[in-house]
Design a protein around this motif. Structure first.
Motif, PDB file in Angstrom:
ATOM      1  N   ARG A 191      -9.225  79.354  10.046  1.00 43.23           N
ATOM      2  CA  ARG A 191      -9.353  77.916   9.799  1.00 43.23           C
ATOM      3  C   ARG A 191      -8.069  77.255  10.286  1.00 43.23           C
ATOM      4  O   ARG A 191      -6.987  77.523   9.773  1.00 43.23           O
ATOM      5  N   VAL A 192      -8.209  76.415  11.277  1.00 39.14           N
ATOM      6  CA  VAL A 192      -7.063  75.761  11.906  1.00 39.14           C
ATOM      7  C   VAL A 192      -6.991  74.314  11.419  1.00 39.14           C
ATOM      8  O   VAL A 192      -7.920  73.532  11.651  1.00 39.14           O
ATOM      9  N   SER A 193      -5.906  73.982  10.740  1.00 41.83           N
ATOM     10  CA  SER A 193      -5.693  72.595  10.294  1.00 41.83           C
ATOM     11  C   SER A 193      -4.762  71.903  11.277  1.00 41.83           C
ATOM     12  O   SER A 193      -3.767  72.487  11.723  1.00 41.83           O
ATOM     13  N   LEU A 194      -5.094  70.657  11.597  1.00 45.81           N
ATOM     14  CA  LEU A 194      -4.310  69.915  12.588  1.00 45.81           C
ATOM     15  C   LEU A 194      -3.928  68.539  12.067  1.00 45.81           C
ATOM     16  O   LEU A 194      -4.635  67.950  11.241  1.00 45.81           O
ATOM     17  N   GLN A 195      -2.815  68.040  12.585  1.00 47.91           N
ATOM     18  CA  GLN A 195      -2.364  66.681  12.303  1.00 47.91           C
ATOM     19  C   GLN A 195      -2.103  65.973  13.627  1.00 47.91           C
ATOM     20  O   GLN A 195      -1.620  66.589  14.582  1.00 47.91           O
ATOM     21  N   ARG A 196      -2.423  64.682  13.645  1.00 46.10           N
ATOM     22  CA  ARG A 196      -2.124  63.896  14.838  1.00 46.10           C
ATOM     23  C   ARG A 196      -0.679  63.388  14.725  1.00 46.10           C
ATOM     24  O   ARG A 196      -0.341  62.629  13.818  1.00 46.10           O
ATOM     25  N   VAL A 197       0.156  63.826  15.648  1.00 41.37           N
ATOM     26  CA  VAL A 197       1.571  63.449  15.653  1.00 41.37           C
ATOM     27  C   VAL A 197       1.876  62.736  16.964  1.00 41.37           C
ATOM     28  O   VAL A 197       1.798  63.348  18.039  1.00 41.37           O
ATOM     29  N   ASP A 198       2.202  61.449  16.856  1.00 45.15           N
ATOM     30  CA  ASP A 198       2.483  60.640  18.056  1.00 45.15           C
ATOM     31  C   ASP A 198       1.354  60.742  19.077  1.00 45.15           C
ATOM     32  O   ASP A 198       1.589  60.865  20.288  1.00 45.15           O
ATOM     33  N   GLY A 199       0.125  60.743  18.573  1.00 40.52           N
ATOM     34  CA  GLY A 199      -1.039  60.765  19.453  1.00 40.52           C
ATOM     35  C   GLY A 199      -1.483  62.137  19.908  1.00 40.52           C
ATOM     36  O   GLY A 199      -2.468  62.247  20.642  1.00 40.52           O
ATOM     37  N   THR A 200      -0.779  63.202  19.489  1.00 35.68           N
ATOM     38  CA  THR A 200      -1.116  64.567  19.911  1.00 35.68           C
ATOM     39  C   THR A 200      -1.528  65.393  18.702  1.00 35.68           C
ATOM     40  O   THR A 200      -0.854  65.368  17.667  1.00 35.68           O
ATOM     41  N   TRP A 201      -2.620  66.135  18.832  1.00 36.97           N
ATOM     42  CA  TRP A 201      -3.079  66.997  17.754  1.00 36.97           C
ATOM     43  C   TRP A 201      -2.272  68.292  17.759  1.00 36.97           C
ATOM     44  O   TRP A 201      -2.243  69.006  18.753  1.00 36.97           O
ATOM     45  N   LEU A 202      -1.610  68.583  16.617  1.00 38.91           N
ATOM     46  CA  LEU A 202      -0.794  69.785  16.476  1.00 38.91           C
ATOM     47  C   LEU A 202      -1.247  70.575  15.255  1.00 38.91           C
ATOM     48  O   LEU A 202      -1.719  70.003  14.268  1.00 38.91           O
ATOM     49  N   ILE A 203      -1.082  71.876  15.319  1.00 41.83           N
ATOM     50  CA  ILE A 203      -1.530  72.757  14.239  1.00 41.83           C
ATOM     51  C   ILE A 203      -0.517  72.737  13.099  1.00 41.83           C
ATOM     52  O   ILE A 203       0.671  72.996  13.305  1.00 41.83           O
ATOM     53  N   SER A 204      -1.022  72.447  11.886  1.00 41.63           N
ATOM     54  CA  SER A 204      -0.156  72.389  10.705  1.00 41.63           C
ATOM     55  C   SER A 204      -0.356  73.579   9.770  1.00 41.63           C
ATOM     56  O   SER A 204       0.487  73.838   8.906  1.00 41.63           O
ATOM     57  N   SER A 205      -1.458  74.298   9.925  1.00 43.98           N
ATOM     58  CA  SER A 205      -1.663  75.549   9.186  1.00 43.98           C
ATOM     59  C   SER A 205      -2.687  76.392   9.925  1.00 43.98           C
ATOM     60  O   SER A 205      -3.515  75.875  10.690  1.00 43.98           O
ATOM     61  N   PHE A 206      -2.624  77.721   9.658  1.00 47.07           N
ATOM     62  CA  PHE A 206      -3.433  78.676  10.426  1.00 47.07           C
ATOM     63  C   PHE A 206      -3.800  79.805   9.472  1.00 47.07           C
ATOM     64  O   PHE A 206      -3.010  80.701   9.220  1.00 47.07           O
ATOM     65  N   ASP A 207      -5.023  79.757   8.918  1.00 46.47           N
ATOM     66  CA  ASP A 207      -5.392  80.657   7.825  1.00 46.47           C
ATOM     67  C   ASP A 207      -6.608  81.498   8.176  1.00 46.47           C
ATOM     68  O   ASP A 207      -7.670  80.950   8.517  1.00 46.47           O
ATOM     69  N   PRO A 208      -6.501  82.828   8.069  1.00 47.16           N
ATOM     70  CA  PRO A 208      -7.672  83.691   8.266  1.00 47.16           C
ATOM     71  C   PRO A 208      -8.723  83.409   7.195  1.00 47.16           C
ATOM     72  O   PRO A 208      -8.394  83.120   6.046  1.00 47.16           O
ATOM     73  N   VAL A 209      -9.986  83.489   7.584  1.00 42.54           N
ATOM     74  CA  VAL A 209     -11.085  83.279   6.630  1.00 42.54           C
ATOM     75  C   VAL A 209     -12.092  84.414   6.763  1.00 42.54           C
ATOM     76  O   VAL A 209     -12.105  85.138   7.747  1.00 42.54           O
TER      77      VAL A 209
END
Length: 209
Positions: A191-209
């Motif tokens: 499960r990849v969580s992302l945040q938009r930072v200055d218009g760019t989507w970046l990964i904020s967490s990376f969790d196996p499911v």
């Protein structure tokens, strides 16, 4: 004694009647009439004021409701409209590229591989990745000659907001090492969580499911 008592009662009644008549005469005087007329005018003025105030209050409430509706449209509805198919594609692309970068590296290019992965990360996860790769992954990759390459076989958006998103990705990873030179393939999901930072989507967490 009885006659005296009766006479006193009659006199008292007479005084009461006279007093009532005097009051009636007083109320008919010009000054009393003027006072009544003034009180009536004040009452009418109060009624008019209430009659004028109610429509004004209703108008103010209507304007306030209209303002709230317009504000809600431009803050909530417009945000929802901004989350379209283009945003979904951008999120999936960012999640896929970041996942491949995180899980792919080779002893011959560790520094550049890690730098590429970090360009997809943000926040606390970026700090964690820097520490983990420096202390764990890099020594193990060099000592054991580990090379790993990942591919995302399928992914889908599970959450999409204006500045936050989640993607579920299914990953195949091929690994070789000194002790196991033949490619070994594993499959996993993250499960990849992302945040938009200055218009760019970046990964904020990376969790196996």
């Amino acid at each position: 004694m009885t006659a005296i008592d009766t006479t006193e009662e009659v006199d008292t009644t007479s005084e009461d009647v006279t007093t009532a008549e005097n009051v009636a005469d007083t109320e008919k005087s010009p000054s009393a009439l003027r006072r009544r007329l003034s009180a009536t005018r004040r009452a009418l003025s109060s009624d008019r004021l209430r009659g004028r105030t109610l429509p004004v209050v209703a108008a103010v409430l209507m304007v306030a409701a209209l303002t709230a509706a317009v504000t809600a449209y431009f803050t909530v509805y417009r945000d929802d409209r901004a989350i379209g198919t283009d945003d979904g594609r951008e999120v999936v692309s960012a999640a896929n590229d970041g996942t491949v970068a995180i899980l792919s590296y080779s002893p011959a290019s560790l520094d550049s591989d890690f730098a590429k992965a970090k360009s997809h990360l943000t926040g606390q996860f970026l700090s964690y990745y820097e520490e983990f790769t420096a202390k764990v992954v890099k020594p193990a990759a060099i000592d054991n000659g580990i090379t790993t390459k990942a591919t995302v076989v399928r992914s889908a958006v599970s959450k999409l907001e204006p500045d936050n998103a989640e993607v579920l990705a299914f990953v195949n990873q091929t690994t070789t090492s000194k002790t196991k030179p033949d490619p070994e393939q594993t499959s996993s999901s993250v499960r990849v969580s992302l945040q938009r930072v200055d218009g760019t989507w970046l990964i904020s967490s990376f969790d196996p499911v």
